[in-house]
Scaffold this active site. Structure first.
Site, PDB file in Angstrom:
ATOM      1  N   ASP A 118       0.826  -1.207   0.000  1.00 45.15           N
ATOM      2  CA  ASP A 118       0.000   0.000   0.000  1.00 45.15           C
ATOM      3  C   ASP A 118       0.861   1.258   0.000  1.00 45.15           C
ATOM      4  OD1 ASP A 118      -2.556  -1.065  -0.120  1.00 45.15           O
ATOM      5  OD2 ASP A 118      -2.760  -1.234   2.049  1.00 45.15           O
ATOM      6  N   ARG A 119       1.893   1.264   0.803  1.00 49.42           N
ATOM      7  CA  ARG A 119       2.677   2.494   0.946  1.00 49.42           C
ATOM      8  C   ARG A 119       3.661   2.684  -0.213  1.00 49.42           C
ATOM      9  NH1 ARG A 119       1.752   5.114   5.768  1.00 49.42           N
ATOM     10  NH2 ARG A 119       0.556   3.912   7.285  1.00 49.42           N
TER      11      ARG A 119
END
Length: 400
Positions: free
Chosen positions: A173-174
Protein backbone atom coordinates in the site's frame (compact mmCIF):
# COMPACT_ATOMS: atom_id res chain seq x y z
CA UNK A 1 -5.08 24.49 13.72
CA UNK A 2 -4.40 27.75 11.87
CA UNK A 3 -1.16 27.40 9.91
CA UNK A 4 -0.54 29.25 6.64
CA UNK A 5 0.09 27.14 3.55
CA UNK A 6 3.59 27.79 2.23
CA UNK A 7 4.09 24.38 0.59
CA UNK A 8 5.22 24.05 -3.03
CA UNK A 9 1.90 22.52 -4.13
CA UNK A 10 -0.27 25.35 -2.78
CA UNK A 11 -2.91 26.06 -5.41
CA UNK A 12 -3.35 22.44 -6.51
CA UNK A 13 -6.65 20.83 -5.55
CA UNK A 14 -7.03 17.07 -5.17
CA UNK A 15 -10.42 15.39 -5.10
CA UNK A 16 -9.73 12.24 -3.08
CA UNK A 17 -12.29 9.44 -3.38
CA UNK A 18 -9.89 6.85 -1.99
CA UNK A 19 -9.92 5.05 1.35
CA UNK A 20 -7.90 2.71 3.62
CA UNK A 21 -4.11 3.21 3.10
CA UNK A 22 -2.74 3.30 -0.45
CA UNK A 23 -4.77 6.23 -1.80
CA UNK A 24 -4.89 8.23 1.44
CA UNK A 25 -1.10 7.84 1.82
CA UNK A 26 -0.63 9.25 -1.68
CA UNK A 27 -2.85 12.23 -0.96
CA UNK A 28 -1.25 12.71 2.47
CA UNK A 29 2.05 13.24 0.66
CA UNK A 30 0.49 15.85 -1.62
CA UNK A 31 -1.31 17.46 1.30
CA UNK A 32 1.93 17.74 3.24
CA UNK A 33 3.42 19.44 0.17
CA UNK A 34 0.68 22.04 0.23
CA UNK A 35 -2.11 20.67 -1.99
CA UNK A 36 -5.73 21.26 -0.97
CA UNK A 37 -7.00 17.70 -0.48
CA UNK A 38 -10.77 17.30 -0.43
CA UNK A 39 -11.58 13.87 1.02
CA UNK A 40 -14.93 12.50 -0.12
CA UNK A 41 -16.22 9.81 2.25
CA UNK A 42 -19.23 7.55 2.18
CA UNK A 43 -21.77 7.92 5.00
CA UNK A 44 -20.02 5.07 6.84
CA UNK A 45 -16.63 6.73 6.45
CA UNK A 46 -13.16 5.51 5.57
CA UNK A 47 -12.60 2.00 6.99
CA UNK A 48 -9.34 3.10 8.62
CA UNK A 49 -11.33 5.30 10.98
CA UNK A 50 -12.31 2.08 12.75
CA UNK A 51 -8.78 0.65 13.11
CA UNK A 52 -7.57 1.20 16.66
CA UNK A 53 -6.15 2.26 18.95
CA UNK A 54 -8.36 5.32 19.33
CA UNK A 55 -9.66 7.71 21.96
CA UNK A 56 -12.95 8.35 20.20
CA UNK A 57 -14.95 6.31 17.66
CA UNK A 58 -14.03 6.96 14.06
CA UNK A 59 -10.64 8.49 14.82
CA UNK A 60 -8.19 5.57 14.78
CA UNK A 61 -4.44 6.13 15.04
CA UNK A 62 -3.51 5.25 11.44
CA UNK A 63 -6.42 7.34 10.14
CA UNK A 64 -5.07 10.34 12.06
CA UNK A 65 -1.66 10.04 10.40
CA UNK A 66 -2.92 9.38 6.87
CA UNK A 67 -5.52 12.13 6.73
CA UNK A 68 -3.92 15.23 8.13
CA UNK A 69 -3.87 18.26 5.83
CA UNK A 70 -7.24 17.20 4.38
CA UNK A 71 -10.87 18.25 4.60
CA UNK A 72 -13.69 15.70 4.85
CA UNK A 73 -17.05 15.85 3.13
CA UNK A 74 -19.59 13.04 3.35
CA UNK A 75 -21.25 12.54 -0.04
CA UNK A 76 -23.21 9.44 -0.98
CA UNK A 77 -22.04 8.89 -4.55
CA UNK A 78 -24.74 6.25 -5.08
CA UNK A 79 -27.42 8.96 -5.06
CA UNK A 80 -28.15 11.29 -8.00
CA UNK A 81 -27.52 14.31 -5.78
CA UNK A 82 -24.22 12.87 -4.59
CA UNK A 83 -23.06 12.14 -8.13
CA UNK A 84 -24.03 15.67 -9.20
CA UNK A 85 -22.12 17.15 -6.28
CA UNK A 86 -19.04 15.08 -7.11
CA UNK A 87 -19.08 16.27 -10.72
CA UNK A 88 -19.44 19.86 -9.54
CA UNK A 89 -16.42 19.35 -7.29
CA UNK A 90 -14.51 17.82 -10.19
CA UNK A 91 -14.90 21.12 -12.04
CA UNK A 92 -12.79 22.79 -9.33
CA UNK A 93 -10.09 20.09 -9.05
CA UNK A 94 -6.75 19.48 -10.75
CA UNK A 95 -6.74 15.76 -10.04
CA UNK A 96 -9.26 13.11 -8.96
CA UNK A 97 -8.04 9.93 -7.26
CA UNK A 98 -10.04 6.76 -6.69
CA UNK A 99 -9.03 3.26 -5.56
CA UNK A 100 -12.13 1.23 -6.26
CA UNK A 101 -12.24 -0.91 -9.39
CA UNK A 102 -12.97 1.04 -12.59
CA UNK A 103 -16.19 -0.92 -13.06
CA UNK A 104 -17.48 0.52 -9.78
CA UNK A 105 -16.72 4.07 -10.92
CA UNK A 106 -18.59 3.39 -14.18
CA UNK A 107 -21.64 2.13 -12.24
CA UNK A 108 -21.62 5.38 -10.26
CA UNK A 109 -21.61 7.41 -13.47
CA UNK A 110 -18.14 8.71 -12.58
CA UNK A 111 -16.02 7.03 -15.26
CA UNK A 112 -13.35 9.08 -16.97
CA UNK A 113 -15.64 10.01 -19.86
CA UNK A 114 -18.21 11.37 -17.38
CA UNK A 115 -15.68 13.47 -15.53
CA UNK A 116 -13.80 14.62 -18.63
CA UNK A 117 -17.01 16.16 -19.98
CA UNK A 118 -17.22 18.56 -17.05
CA UNK A 119 -13.47 19.27 -16.75
CA UNK A 120 -11.24 18.38 -19.72
CA UNK A 121 -8.17 19.55 -17.77
CA UNK A 122 -8.72 17.10 -14.92
CA UNK A 123 -6.18 14.33 -14.24
CA UNK A 124 -8.17 11.18 -13.44
CA UNK A 125 -6.07 8.65 -11.49
CA UNK A 126 -7.14 5.11 -10.65
CA UNK A 127 -5.07 3.15 -8.15
CA UNK A 128 -6.18 -0.48 -7.80
CA UNK A 129 -5.01 -4.06 -7.98
CA UNK A 130 -4.28 -4.98 -11.59
CA UNK A 131 -3.81 -3.25 -14.91
CA UNK A 132 -6.86 -3.15 -17.14
CA UNK A 133 -5.21 -4.87 -20.12
CA UNK A 134 -4.42 -8.16 -18.37
CA UNK A 135 -6.47 -11.22 -17.37
CA UNK A 136 -6.56 -10.10 -13.71
CA UNK A 137 -8.27 -6.81 -14.54
CA UNK A 138 -11.07 -6.12 -12.13
CA UNK A 139 -9.97 -8.63 -9.51
CA UNK A 140 -9.94 -7.41 -5.89
CA UNK A 141 -6.56 -6.82 -4.31
CA UNK A 142 -5.23 -6.03 -0.86
CA UNK A 143 -1.75 -5.49 0.51
CA UNK A 144 -1.36 -9.10 1.70
CA UNK A 145 -2.49 -10.56 -1.61
CA UNK A 146 -0.12 -8.36 -3.60
CA UNK A 147 2.82 -9.22 -1.33
CA UNK A 148 2.04 -12.88 -1.94
CA UNK A 149 1.56 -12.64 -5.70
CA UNK A 150 4.73 -10.63 -6.32
CA UNK A 151 6.97 -13.17 -4.57
CA UNK A 152 7.71 -10.99 -1.56
CA UNK A 153 6.24 -13.41 0.97
CA UNK A 154 8.11 -16.36 -0.55
CA UNK A 155 11.45 -14.53 -0.36
CA UNK A 156 11.37 -15.00 3.43
CA UNK A 157 11.07 -18.73 2.87
CA UNK A 158 13.76 -18.76 0.19
CA UNK A 159 16.26 -16.84 2.31
CA UNK A 160 15.84 -18.54 5.66
CA UNK A 161 13.72 -21.67 5.29
CA UNK A 162 10.92 -20.06 7.29
CA UNK A 163 7.32 -20.37 6.24
CA UNK A 164 6.26 -17.66 3.78
CA UNK A 165 5.22 -14.47 5.54
CA UNK A 166 4.16 -10.92 4.82
CA UNK A 167 6.28 -7.92 5.73
CA UNK A 168 4.90 -6.64 9.05
CA UNK A 169 3.69 -3.34 7.63
CA UNK A 170 1.40 -2.27 4.79
CA UNK A 171 4.37 -2.34 2.44
CA UNK A 172 2.53 -2.69 -0.87
CA UNK A 173 0.00 0.00 0.00
CA UNK A 174 2.68 2.49 0.95
CA UNK A 175 5.15 1.72 -1.85
CA UNK A 176 2.43 1.91 -4.48
CA UNK A 177 1.01 4.98 -2.73
CA UNK A 178 4.27 6.79 -3.49
CA UNK A 179 3.93 5.80 -7.16
CA UNK A 180 0.40 7.18 -7.07
CA UNK A 181 1.59 10.50 -5.65
CA UNK A 182 4.23 10.78 -8.38
CA UNK A 183 1.65 9.92 -11.05
CA UNK A 184 -0.73 12.60 -9.81
CA UNK A 185 2.01 15.22 -9.87
CA UNK A 186 3.20 14.14 -13.32
CA UNK A 187 -0.35 14.35 -14.65
CA UNK A 188 -0.94 17.81 -13.20
CA UNK A 189 2.34 19.12 -14.62
CA UNK A 190 1.43 17.81 -18.08
CA UNK A 191 -2.13 19.13 -17.87
CA UNK A 192 -0.99 22.58 -16.85
CA UNK A 193 1.48 22.77 -19.72
CA UNK A 194 -0.90 21.35 -22.36
CA UNK A 195 -4.29 22.44 -21.09
CA UNK A 196 -5.57 18.86 -21.39
CA UNK A 197 -5.90 16.24 -18.66
CA UNK A 198 -5.71 12.50 -18.99
CA UNK A 199 -6.62 9.16 -17.45
CA UNK A 200 -3.84 7.46 -15.45
CA UNK A 201 -3.77 3.91 -14.08
CA UNK A 202 -1.43 2.85 -11.25
CA UNK A 203 -1.86 -0.90 -10.59
CA UNK A 204 -0.52 -2.44 -7.38
CA UNK A 205 0.54 -5.76 -8.89
CA UNK A 206 2.67 -4.22 -11.59
CA UNK A 207 4.20 -1.60 -9.28
CA UNK A 208 5.21 -4.13 -6.64
CA UNK A 209 6.45 -6.51 -9.34
CA UNK A 210 8.82 -3.77 -10.46
CA UNK A 211 10.07 -3.43 -6.89
CA UNK A 212 10.73 -7.15 -6.45
CA UNK A 213 12.11 -7.87 -9.92
CA UNK A 214 14.40 -4.86 -9.82
CA UNK A 215 16.47 -6.77 -7.25
CA UNK A 216 15.61 -10.37 -8.02
CA UNK A 217 15.34 -10.77 -11.80
CA UNK A 218 18.96 -11.92 -11.56
CA UNK A 219 20.14 -14.32 -14.26
CA UNK A 220 16.74 -14.12 -15.91
CA UNK A 221 17.62 -10.57 -16.91
CA UNK A 222 19.32 -12.11 -19.94
CA UNK A 223 17.75 -14.04 -22.82
CA UNK A 224 18.34 -16.89 -22.71
CA UNK A 225 18.82 -16.85 -18.90
CA UNK A 226 22.39 -17.13 -17.68
CA UNK A 227 21.33 -18.17 -14.18
CA UNK A 228 18.42 -18.34 -11.77
CA UNK A 229 16.37 -15.43 -10.55
CA UNK A 230 17.30 -13.90 -7.21
CA UNK A 231 19.89 -11.55 -5.74
CA UNK A 232 22.13 -13.87 -3.74
CA UNK A 233 23.24 -11.29 -1.16
CA UNK A 234 19.63 -10.51 -0.28
CA UNK A 235 18.74 -14.19 0.03
CA UNK A 236 21.58 -15.56 2.12
CA UNK A 237 20.38 -16.89 5.47
CA UNK A 238 22.65 -14.67 7.56
CA UNK A 239 21.59 -11.39 5.95
CA UNK A 240 19.83 -10.34 9.11
CA UNK A 241 20.80 -8.50 12.29
CA UNK A 242 23.87 -10.31 13.64
CA UNK A 243 23.60 -11.94 17.05
CA UNK A 244 26.23 -10.87 19.57
CA UNK A 245 26.90 -12.38 22.98
CA UNK A 246 24.19 -10.17 24.52
CA UNK A 247 21.96 -8.88 21.71
CA UNK A 248 22.10 -7.86 18.06
CA UNK A 249 23.77 -5.31 15.80
CA UNK A 250 23.04 -4.25 12.23
CA UNK A 251 26.17 -4.31 10.10
CA UNK A 252 27.16 -4.01 6.45
CA UNK A 253 30.77 -4.62 5.49
CA UNK A 254 30.62 -3.72 1.84
CA UNK A 255 33.69 -2.47 0.00
CA UNK A 256 37.28 -3.76 -0.06
CA UNK A 257 38.51 -1.11 2.38
CA UNK A 258 35.83 -2.01 4.91
CA UNK A 259 36.65 -5.71 4.65
CA UNK A 260 40.36 -5.04 5.26
CA UNK A 261 39.40 -2.96 8.29
CA UNK A 262 37.20 -5.76 9.56
CA UNK A 263 39.98 -8.34 9.25
CA UNK A 264 42.33 -5.98 11.11
CA UNK A 265 39.72 -5.49 13.83
CA UNK A 266 39.36 -9.24 14.45
CA UNK A 267 43.10 -9.88 14.21
CA UNK A 268 42.92 -11.78 10.90
CA UNK A 269 44.57 -9.42 8.35
CA UNK A 270 45.69 -12.36 6.19
CA UNK A 271 42.06 -13.01 5.19
CA UNK A 272 42.16 -9.95 2.94
CA UNK A 273 44.10 -12.11 0.47
CA UNK A 274 41.90 -15.18 0.80
CA UNK A 275 40.22 -15.99 -2.55
CA UNK A 276 36.80 -15.98 -0.88
CA UNK A 277 37.22 -12.41 0.42
CA UNK A 278 39.63 -10.89 -2.10
CA UNK A 279 37.20 -8.58 -3.93
CA UNK A 280 33.55 -7.71 -4.41
CA UNK A 281 32.95 -10.29 -7.13
CA UNK A 282 34.58 -13.09 -5.15
CA UNK A 283 32.58 -12.27 -2.05
CA UNK A 284 29.40 -12.24 -4.12
CA UNK A 285 30.14 -15.70 -5.48
CA UNK A 286 30.63 -17.01 -1.93
CA UNK A 287 28.10 -14.79 -0.21
CA UNK A 288 26.60 -17.47 2.04
CA UNK A 289 30.05 -18.44 3.33
CA UNK A 290 31.01 -14.78 3.78
CA UNK A 291 27.93 -13.87 5.81
CA UNK A 292 28.20 -17.06 7.86
CA UNK A 293 31.80 -16.16 8.79
CA UNK A 294 30.71 -12.73 10.00
CA UNK A 295 27.83 -14.23 12.00
CA UNK A 296 30.12 -16.75 13.68
CA UNK A 297 32.62 -14.02 14.52
CA UNK A 298 30.21 -11.51 16.04
CA UNK A 299 28.67 -13.97 18.48
CA UNK A 300 31.91 -13.87 20.47
CA UNK A 301 31.59 -10.34 21.87
CA UNK A 302 28.96 -7.95 23.19
CA UNK A 303 26.96 -5.50 21.12
CA UNK A 304 28.73 -2.58 22.80
CA UNK A 305 32.12 -4.06 21.88
CA UNK A 306 31.18 -4.35 18.22
CA UNK A 307 29.41 -1.01 17.98
CA UNK A 308 32.48 0.74 19.33
CA UNK A 309 34.95 -1.30 17.28
CA UNK A 310 33.14 -0.96 13.96
CA UNK A 311 32.56 2.75 14.50
CA UNK A 312 36.27 3.32 15.10
CA UNK A 313 37.08 1.23 12.03
CA UNK A 314 34.65 3.34 9.92
CA UNK A 315 32.52 0.31 9.07
CA UNK A 316 28.75 0.98 8.84
CA UNK A 317 27.06 -0.33 11.99
CA UNK A 318 24.00 0.47 14.06
CA UNK A 319 22.09 -0.97 17.00
CA UNK A 320 18.97 -3.03 16.41
CA UNK A 321 15.97 -0.89 17.35
CA UNK A 322 12.45 -1.77 18.33
CA UNK A 323 9.68 0.61 17.24
CA UNK A 324 9.77 2.11 20.74
CA UNK A 325 13.52 2.65 20.41
CA UNK A 326 12.93 4.44 17.11
CA UNK A 327 10.40 6.76 18.74
CA UNK A 328 12.96 7.70 21.42
CA UNK A 329 15.95 7.99 19.08
CA UNK A 330 17.91 11.24 19.71
CA UNK A 331 18.33 11.99 16.00
CA UNK A 332 14.57 11.65 15.45
CA UNK A 333 14.03 14.07 18.30
CA UNK A 334 16.67 16.53 17.13
CA UNK A 335 15.28 16.81 13.59
CA UNK A 336 11.67 16.86 14.79
CA UNK A 337 10.61 13.76 12.89
CA UNK A 338 7.78 13.20 15.37
CA UNK A 339 5.57 16.24 15.78
CA UNK A 340 3.44 16.92 18.85
CA UNK A 341 0.00 18.30 17.97
CA UNK A 342 -3.15 19.30 19.79
CA UNK A 343 -6.01 17.71 17.87
CA UNK A 344 -9.36 19.52 18.27
CA UNK A 345 -11.21 16.36 19.28
CA UNK A 346 -8.48 13.82 20.11
CA UNK A 347 -6.31 15.96 22.35
CA UNK A 348 -2.53 15.62 22.45
CA UNK A 349 -1.17 13.37 19.72
CA UNK A 350 2.08 12.89 17.87
CA UNK A 351 2.52 12.11 14.20
CA UNK A 352 5.42 11.65 11.76
CA UNK A 353 6.50 14.96 10.27
CA UNK A 354 6.32 15.77 6.55
CA UNK A 355 9.45 14.53 4.78
CA UNK A 356 12.14 16.90 3.60
CA UNK A 357 13.29 20.45 4.15
CA UNK A 358 12.33 23.12 1.60
CA UNK A 359 14.24 26.39 1.93
CA UNK A 360 11.67 28.65 0.22
CA UNK A 361 8.42 26.66 0.46
CA UNK A 362 8.50 25.03 3.90
CA UNK A 363 6.12 22.17 4.62
CA UNK A 364 3.64 22.11 7.46
CA UNK A 365 0.83 20.22 9.11
CA UNK A 366 -1.88 22.81 8.58
CA UNK A 367 -4.91 20.71 9.44
CA UNK A 368 -5.55 17.89 11.85
CA UNK A 369 -7.23 14.78 10.43
CA UNK A 370 -10.91 15.71 10.10
CA UNK A 371 -13.92 14.21 11.77
CA UNK A 372 -16.31 12.47 9.42
CA UNK A 373 -18.03 15.10 7.28
CA UNK A 374 -16.48 17.97 9.22
CA UNK A 375 -16.24 20.16 6.12
CA UNK A 376 -19.25 18.97 4.11
CA UNK A 377 -21.05 22.33 4.01
CA UNK A 378 -17.86 24.25 3.30
CA UNK A 379 -16.76 21.98 0.45
CA UNK A 380 -20.17 21.72 -1.22
CA UNK A 381 -20.46 25.48 -1.04
CA UNK A 382 -17.13 25.85 -2.80
CA UNK A 383 -18.46 23.58 -5.55
CA UNK A 384 -21.21 26.12 -6.24
CA UNK A 385 -24.12 24.46 -4.46
CA UNK A 386 -26.36 26.95 -2.68
CA UNK A 387 -27.52 26.62 0.92
CA UNK A 388 -30.89 25.21 -0.06
CA UNK A 389 -29.30 22.49 -2.21
CA UNK A 390 -26.92 21.57 0.57
CA UNK A 391 -29.74 21.45 3.14
CA UNK A 392 -31.71 19.19 0.82
CA UNK A 393 -28.77 16.82 0.42
CA UNK A 394 -28.27 16.71 4.16
CA UNK A 395 -31.95 16.04 4.75
CA UNK A 396 -32.07 13.22 2.18
CA UNK A 397 -28.86 11.55 3.34
CA UNK A 398 -27.06 12.28 0.09
CA UNK A 399 -24.60 14.24 2.26
CA UNK A 400 -23.86 14.27 5.96
Amino acid sequence: MAVSNTGPLAGIRVLDLSSVIMGPFATQILGDLGADVVKIESPSGDNMRAAGPMRNPGMGAIYLHLNRNKRSAVVDLKTPQGRHACLELAKTADVLLYNTRPQAMARLGLAYADVERVNPKLVYVGAYGFGGRGPYAGKPAYDDLIQGMTGLASLYQQSSGEVPRYAPLALADRVVGMHVAIAMLAGVLQARSSGVGQQIEVPMFEAMSQLVLGDHLGGQTFKPPIGPSGYARMLTENRRPYATSDGYVCLLIYNDKQWRSFFDLIGRPELANDPVFANHTARGEHIAEVYRFVAETLIGHTSEYWLEGFTQADIPVSPLYSVDDLIDDPHMQAVGQLVDLQHPSEGAIRTPAPIGSYSKTPLSIRRSAPKLGEHTREILGEAGLNAADIDAMLASGAAA
